[in-house]
Design a protein around this motif. Sequence first.
Motif, short mmCIF file in Angstrom:
data_model
loop_
_atom_site.label_atom_id
_atom_site.label_comp_id
_atom_site.label_asym_id
_atom_site.label_seq_id
_atom_site.Cartn_x
_atom_site.Cartn_y
_atom_site.Cartn_z
N ASP A 35 0.83 -1.21 0.00
CA ASP A 35 0.00 0.00 0.00
C ASP A 35 0.86 1.25 0.00
OD1 ASP A 35 -2.22 -1.66 0.12
OD2 ASP A 35 -2.69 -1.21 2.23
N LEU A 36 1.87 1.26 0.85
CA LEU A 36 2.73 2.43 0.98
C LEU A 36 3.48 2.71 -0.32
CD1 LEU A 36 3.94 4.58 2.89
CD2 LEU A 36 5.72 2.93 3.44
N ILE A 37 4.01 1.68 -0.94
CA ILE A 37 4.76 1.88 -2.18
C ILE A 37 3.85 2.43 -3.28
CG2 ILE A 37 5.92 0.63 -4.06
CD1 ILE A 37 7.66 1.41 -1.59
N GLN A 38 2.60 1.99 -3.34
CA GLN A 38 1.66 2.54 -4.33
C GLN A 38 1.44 4.03 -4.07
OE1 GLN A 38 0.58 1.15 -7.08
NE2 GLN A 38 1.69 -0.71 -6.55
N GLU A 39 1.32 4.41 -2.81
CA GLU A 39 1.13 5.81 -2.46
C GLU A 39 2.36 6.63 -2.83
OE1 GLU A 39 0.37 5.46 1.71
OE2 GLU A 39 -1.56 4.49 1.39
N VAL A 40 3.54 6.10 -2.53
CA VAL A 40 4.79 6.80 -2.82
C VAL A 40 4.95 7.00 -4.33
CG1 VAL A 40 7.31 6.58 -2.75
CG2 VAL A 40 5.97 6.16 -0.69
N ARG A 41 4.57 6.02 -5.11
CA ARG A 41 4.70 6.14 -6.58
C ARG A 41 3.94 7.35 -7.11
NH1 ARG A 41 3.97 -0.15 -7.63
NH2 ARG A 41 6.17 -0.72 -7.57
N VAL A 42 2.77 7.60 -6.58
CA VAL A 42 1.98 8.74 -7.02
C VAL A 42 2.70 10.04 -6.69
CG1 VAL A 42 -0.17 10.01 -6.63
CG2 VAL A 42 -0.22 7.52 -6.84
N ALA A 43 3.15 10.17 -5.45
CA ALA A 43 3.81 11.40 -5.03
C ALA A 43 5.17 11.57 -5.70
CB ALA A 43 3.97 11.40 -3.50
N GLN A 44 5.92 10.49 -5.85
CA GLN A 44 7.25 10.56 -6.46
C GLN A 44 7.21 11.10 -7.88
OE1 GLN A 44 9.14 6.76 -6.55
NE2 GLN A 44 10.28 7.12 -4.68
N THR A 45 6.26 10.64 -8.65
CA THR A 45 6.18 11.06 -10.05
C THR A 45 6.02 12.57 -10.15
OG1 THR A 45 5.21 8.95 -10.65
CG2 THR A 45 4.92 10.75 -12.21
N GLY A 46 5.07 13.11 -9.40
CA GLY A 46 4.86 14.55 -9.42
C GLY A 46 6.06 15.33 -8.94
N VAL A 47 6.68 14.85 -7.87
CA VAL A 47 7.83 15.55 -7.31
C VAL A 47 9.01 15.53 -8.28
CG1 VAL A 47 9.68 14.73 -5.76
CG2 VAL A 47 7.69 15.74 -4.84
N GLN A 48 9.23 14.41 -8.93
CA GLN A 48 10.36 14.32 -9.85
C GLN A 48 10.17 15.23 -11.05
OE1 GLN A 48 10.39 10.06 -10.25
NE2 GLN A 48 12.03 9.83 -8.75
N ILE A 49 8.96 15.35 -11.55
CA ILE A 49 8.69 16.26 -12.66
C ILE A 49 8.89 17.71 -12.21
CG2 ILE A 49 6.87 17.16 -14.18
CD1 ILE A 49 5.77 14.23 -14.25
N LEU A 50 8.32 18.06 -11.07
CA LEU A 50 8.47 19.43 -10.56
C LEU A 50 9.92 19.75 -10.27
CD1 LEU A 50 7.29 22.07 -9.49
CD2 LEU A 50 6.85 20.92 -7.31
N PHE A 51 10.64 18.85 -9.64
CA PHE A 51 12.04 19.09 -9.30
C PHE A 51 12.88 19.23 -10.57
CE2 PHE A 51 16.23 17.47 -7.55
CZ PHE A 51 16.53 18.63 -6.87
N GLY A 52 12.64 18.38 -11.55
CA GLY A 52 13.36 18.49 -12.81
C GLY A 52 13.15 19.83 -13.48
N PHE A 53 11.90 20.28 -13.46
CA PHE A 53 11.60 21.61 -14.01
C PHE A 53 12.34 22.69 -13.24
CE2 PHE A 53 9.06 25.46 -13.42
CZ PHE A 53 9.13 25.97 -14.71
N LEU A 54 12.31 22.62 -11.92
CA LEU A 54 12.97 23.64 -11.10
C LEU A 54 14.47 23.73 -11.38
CD1 LEU A 54 11.20 23.05 -7.68
CD2 LEU A 54 11.05 25.11 -9.09
N LEU A 55 15.08 22.58 -11.63
CA LEU A 55 16.52 22.57 -11.88
C LEU A 55 16.89 23.30 -13.17
CD1 LEU A 55 17.48 18.94 -10.80
CD2 LEU A 55 17.88 21.08 -9.55
N THR A 56 15.96 23.41 -14.11
CA THR A 56 16.26 24.07 -15.38
C THR A 56 16.07 25.59 -15.33
OG1 THR A 56 14.01 23.87 -16.28
CG2 THR A 56 15.52 22.00 -16.65
N VAL A 57 15.31 26.07 -14.36
CA VAL A 57 14.97 27.49 -14.32
C VAL A 57 16.21 28.38 -14.25
CG1 VAL A 57 13.86 29.28 -12.90
CG2 VAL A 57 12.67 27.13 -13.36
#
Length: 171
Positions: A35-57
């Motif tokens: 259950d926990l890993i399924q929850e983390v997958r949802v949050a991780q995806t969004g965070v990785q996209i946002l963080f990747g974008f932030l690194l390019t700014v």
Amino acid sequence: MEPGGSVPATKSGGDLNEWGRNETKDERADRKWSDLIQEVRVAQTGVQILFGFLLTVVFQQKYATLEDTDKTIYIVTVVLGAATTGALIGPVSLHRVVAGRRIKTEAVEWASRMTFVGLVLLLATMSSSLLLVLRVATHNAAVPWIVTGVVAWYLLCWVVVPLWTLHRHTE
């Protein structure tokens, strides 16, 4: 509930535990981990996209023209994004290190704590990202109020509704 939020072990003889489940301590740990890993997958995806974008700014021409306040908000946001990423990837690393050591129950508890911290950091990262983008895009005095409204929405969805549901549907 036991210390650390763990669920008491199933009673002997195959009786249902107090949550209506017929599972051993190990089975419960496996279920909770899944259950926990399924929850983390949802949050991780969004965070990785946002963080990747932030690194390019910082590499964009517009960055040099930002006010000092906006640059500070950007730096804080990047650090929050990095901390969020660490907290939400932490459970995977924890599992890799302790897998097969017969401490899954403890691993689930620690992974759950890391995930909670990651979600709090995600709230801060998203809020600060929104603040930065709206400040740069609009230069409007209403930006802090808009961000406050969005944070209130996040808190309603992420905290109030879950706690209300827990309160209403449990004894």
